[in-house]
Motif scaffolding. Structure first.
Motif, mmCIF file in Angstrom:
data_model
loop_
_atom_site.group_PDB
_atom_site.id
_atom_site.type_symbol
_atom_site.label_atom_id
_atom_site.label_comp_id
_atom_site.label_asym_id
_atom_site.label_seq_id
_atom_site.Cartn_x
_atom_site.Cartn_y
_atom_site.Cartn_z
ATOM 1 N N UNK A 1 0.849 -1.189 0.000
ATOM 2 C CA UNK A 1 0.000 0.000 0.000
ATOM 3 C C UNK A 1 0.886 1.242 0.000
ATOM 4 N N UNK A 2 0.374 2.374 -0.518
ATOM 5 C CA UNK A 2 1.165 3.619 -0.526
ATOM 6 C C UNK A 2 1.457 4.047 0.911
ATOM 7 N N UNK A 3 2.732 4.226 1.211
ATOM 8 C CA UNK A 3 3.123 4.432 2.605
ATOM 9 C C UNK A 3 4.570 4.895 2.637
ATOM 10 N N UNK A 4 4.983 5.497 3.736
ATOM 11 C CA UNK A 4 6.393 5.854 3.909
ATOM 12 C C UNK A 4 6.639 6.302 5.337
ATOM 13 N N UNK A 5 7.875 6.196 5.752
ATOM 14 C CA UNK A 5 8.306 6.769 7.024
ATOM 15 C C UNK A 5 8.741 8.211 6.790
ATOM 16 N N UNK A 6 8.223 9.105 7.618
ATOM 17 C CA UNK A 6 8.598 10.517 7.578
ATOM 18 C C UNK A 6 9.151 10.924 8.934
ATOM 19 N N UNK A 7 9.968 11.959 8.944
ATOM 20 C CA UNK A 7 10.352 12.581 10.208
ATOM 21 C C UNK A 7 9.255 13.553 10.631
ATOM 22 N N UNK A 8 9.006 13.599 11.942
ATOM 23 C CA UNK A 8 8.038 14.530 12.512
ATOM 24 C C UNK A 8 8.689 15.289 13.663
#
Length: 279
Positions: free
Chosen positions: A202-209
């Motif tokens: 599925x469309x997804x990703x790890x991002x910094x927050x």
């Protein structure tokens, strides 16, 4: 005259030290202190051109607790698999630090279930089975939205014990991490294997927050990531960490079950395609 020069030097040094961005990264139970996210963060800050000082918090926490720590200012930045909720609660750095590879999920299963999964061909078949995920993970809503029942627990290692004991049927993890985690927890999940026929995507990703309003840190990380991508050091780190796992996954031999991600924001969708992994 000498005293004045020394005084000016001390003032300048003090100003320089205070001008540093002080960054505290959480010690999350699902990840080691030398985790990929930490290394990408260090690379980004190094490439940002902004002076920084980085440290890791002492308390071991789960992702729910890490979110609280960001809001309170106990830690400065954390990386999550993104969701609309996270992007609303925090300032996101819109750069997929894993190139979206975490959206390609393989399953940890009890080996006695291998025959069951060999018969799974589509999402309708998968709906007959039960998944396990960590409490507070953004993946939970994605999997539930696909019609699959999800069991959650706040303790990461409990997921391995539970799938080993067949409290649920499969434990989806990103293909970049599944083999390493199964090796790490093999003593508490001795009957588990990585399922060999399916990839759940599925469309997804790890991002910094970062905390809302911490624009300086957000922009420094973004600048550093863009610079690292432009000079190739970002791709080098991705390959160093993920290449062997991707090769081991043998994607061409797997059935791909694609589902939508209802948590995608319009801002996330604007991230340039070049930053994402393609099979």
């Amino acid at each position: 005259m000498l005293k004045k020069l020394i005084l000016l030097f001390v003032i300048f040094l003090s100003f320089s030290l205070n001008a540093q961005i002080k960054v505290i990264y959480p010690k999350v139970q699902e990840r080691a202190t030398d985790d990929y996210g930490y290394r990408i963060l260090y690379l980004a800050l190094t490439k940002s051109g902004v002076p920084f000082e980085i440290s890791i918090s002492k308390e071991i926490v789960n992702f729910d607790r890490a979110r609280t720590q960001i809001k309170s200012g106990e830690v400065s930045v954390v990386d999550f698999g993104t969701s609309a909720e996270f992007e609303s609660d925090f300032d996101a750095v819109y750069f997929p630090i894993d190139m979206g590879i975490s959206g390609y999920r393989l399953f940890i299963i009890n080996k006695t279930k291998a025959d069951v999964f060999s018969k799974v061909k589509n999402i309708e078949d998968l709906k007959k089975l039960k998944a396990g995920q960590g409490q507070g993970w953004s993946d939970v809503k994605i999997i539930e939205n696909a019609g699959v029942e999800v069991v959650t627990t706040p303790l990461f290692e409990s997921l391995f014990k539970m799938v080993n004991g067949m409290r649920f049927d499969f434990f989806p993890l990103g293909m970049e991490e599944v083999y390493g985690f199964l090796e790490k927890y093999k003593d508490i999940a001795p009957n588990c294997i990585v399922e060999e026929k399916i990839i759940f995507q599925y469309p997804f990703a790890r991002l910094f927050f970062v905390k809302k309003g911490n624009i300086e840190l957000r922009d420094a990380i973004m600048k550093g990531l863009e610079t690292a991508y432009a000079d190739g050091s970002f791709q080098d780190l991705v390959n160093k960490n993920f290449k062997s796992s991707i090769e081991k996954a043998k994607l061409k031999n797997r059935i791909i079950i694609k589902v939508s991600n209802p948590n995608l924001t319009e801002r996330f969708k604007k991230i340039p395609e070049k930053y994402f992994y393609k099979m």
